[in-house]
Design a protein around this motif. Sequence first.
Motif, PDB file in Angstrom:
ATOM      1  N   LEU A  69      87.284  39.889 -82.266  1.00 36.90           N
ATOM      2  CA  LEU A  69      87.107  39.589 -83.680  1.00 36.90           C
ATOM      3  C   LEU A  69      85.749  38.950 -83.909  1.00 36.90           C
ATOM      4  CD1 LEU A  69      88.288  39.388 -86.548  1.00 36.90           C
ATOM      5  CD2 LEU A  69      89.319  37.202 -85.863  1.00 36.90           C
ATOM      6  N   GLY A  70      84.963  39.538 -84.787  1.00 32.23           N
ATOM      7  CA  GLY A  70      83.653  39.010 -85.136  1.00 32.23           C
ATOM      8  C   GLY A  70      83.396  39.211 -86.616  1.00 32.23           C
ATOM      9  N   ASP A  71      82.256  38.738 -87.065  1.00 32.82           N
ATOM     10  CA  ASP A  71      81.911  38.924 -88.466  1.00 32.82           C
ATOM     11  C   ASP A  71      80.694  39.847 -88.559  1.00 32.82           C
ATOM     12  OD1 ASP A  71      79.753  37.355 -87.735  1.00 32.82           O
ATOM     13  OD2 ASP A  71      80.413  35.599 -88.838  1.00 32.82           O
ATOM     14  N   ALA A  72      80.142  39.962 -89.744  1.00 32.89           N
ATOM     15  CA  ALA A  72      78.989  40.845 -89.942  1.00 32.89           C
ATOM     16  C   ALA A  72      77.669  40.095 -89.788  1.00 32.89           C
ATOM     17  CB  ALA A  72      79.079  41.485 -91.327  1.00 32.89           C
ATOM     18  N   GLY A  73      77.690  38.946 -89.113  1.00 30.92           N
ATOM     19  CA  GLY A  73      76.485  38.135 -88.935  1.00 30.92           C
ATOM     20  C   GLY A  73      75.448  38.790 -88.040  1.00 30.92           C
ATOM     21  N   ALA A  74      74.242  38.292 -88.133  1.00 29.66           N
ATOM     22  CA  ALA A  74      73.115  38.864 -87.396  1.00 29.66           C
ATOM     23  C   ALA A  74      73.265  38.737 -85.888  1.00 29.66           C
ATOM     24  CB  ALA A  74      71.820  38.189 -87.851  1.00 29.66           C
ATOM     25  N   ASP A  75      73.923  37.675 -85.395  1.00 34.06           N
ATOM     26  CA  ASP A  75      74.029  37.476 -83.946  1.00 34.06           C
ATOM     27  C   ASP A  75      75.353  37.952 -83.356  1.00 34.06           C
ATOM     28  OD1 ASP A  75      75.532  35.493 -85.130  1.00 34.06           O
ATOM     29  OD2 ASP A  75      75.027  34.001 -83.611  1.00 34.06           O
ATOM     30  N   THR A  76      76.201  38.556 -84.158  1.00 26.64           N
ATOM     31  CA  THR A  76      77.520  38.972 -83.671  1.00 26.64           C
ATOM     32  C   THR A  76      77.427  40.030 -82.586  1.00 26.64           C
ATOM     33  OG1 THR A  76      78.570  38.408 -85.756  1.00 26.64           O
ATOM     34  CG2 THR A  76      79.744  39.953 -84.349  1.00 26.64           C
ATOM     35  N   GLU A  77      76.565  41.018 -82.784  1.00 25.55           N
ATOM     36  CA  GLU A  77      76.447  42.070 -81.777  1.00 25.55           C
ATOM     37  C   GLU A  77      75.965  41.500 -80.445  1.00 25.55           C
ATOM     38  OE1 GLU A  77      74.375  46.372 -80.945  1.00 25.55           O
ATOM     39  OE2 GLU A  77      74.414  45.607 -82.992  1.00 25.55           O
ATOM     40  N   ASP A  78      75.045  40.540 -80.484  1.00 23.32           N
ATOM     41  CA  ASP A  78      74.576  39.912 -79.247  1.00 23.32           C
ATOM     42  C   ASP A  78      75.723  39.195 -78.533  1.00 23.32           C
ATOM     43  OD1 ASP A  78      71.997  40.808 -79.670  1.00 23.32           O
ATOM     44  OD2 ASP A  78      71.326  38.936 -80.602  1.00 23.32           O
ATOM     45  N   ARG A  79      76.541  38.461 -79.294  1.00 25.75           N
ATOM     46  CA  ARG A  79      77.673  37.759 -78.683  1.00 25.75           C
ATOM     47  C   ARG A  79      78.709  38.748 -78.144  1.00 25.75           C
ATOM     48  NH1 ARG A  79      79.898  33.938 -82.890  1.00 25.75           N
ATOM     49  NH2 ARG A  79      78.781  35.247 -84.328  1.00 25.75           N
ATOM     50  N   LEU A  80      78.890  39.868 -78.840  1.00 25.34           N
ATOM     51  CA  LEU A  80      79.799  40.904 -78.358  1.00 25.34           C
ATOM     52  C   LEU A  80      79.297  41.485 -77.043  1.00 25.34           C
ATOM     53  CD1 LEU A  80      82.219  42.842 -78.753  1.00 25.34           C
ATOM     54  CD2 LEU A  80      80.696  44.278 -80.136  1.00 25.34           C
TER      55      LEU A  80
END
Length: 180
Positions: A87-98
């Motif tokens: 579960l993530g949001d549409a934030g700029a760093d979400t893909e990096d954390r994923l």
Amino acid sequence: MKAGRNTPGGVPAARQQQAREVAAARSELGVLLFTLDPALPQAKLAQQLAEQFAELQLPSRVATAGPQRVAAVMDGSFTGIDVLVVLGDAGADTEDRLMELVEWLLANGRGALAENLIFAQLGQPPKHRPVPAFARVVLERNFAAEARKSGLRFPWAASSHPSWELAGAVLDYATGLGAE
């Protein structure tokens, strides 16, 4: 993927068939909902998934963990899991954390979970940004309020869970369709 027609009980017919296939293959479907941000409504989404699986009469266990990966390992959260929902949001760093989570899973002998990952994203990503190369389900930011409102205000509605998209994505992976 649209689920097609609903049965009189409100459960999409295609999802009922998948649930029967999953139940025939395993005694219990193990799903881990791992959040990248503790501020996201992880418990509500886990409850919705568990309720949908119960509506499908599918024996399941929906666990929650995150965002601390090591704590999740120490708690045994990654054990007995068939499908990992991040579960993530549409934030700029979400893909990096994923991607950090995926790399960590691969480096720590959890390749099967990295392969069966579904990214549940709250909110639409900006149009100029590429989407992650994982199965992705976009959820409205107010999904919990909408599900509750639908079940209370419209008791004759097809289902108290208006969106079967995430449960459907989990069932797709559980039946082997997501890996294609």
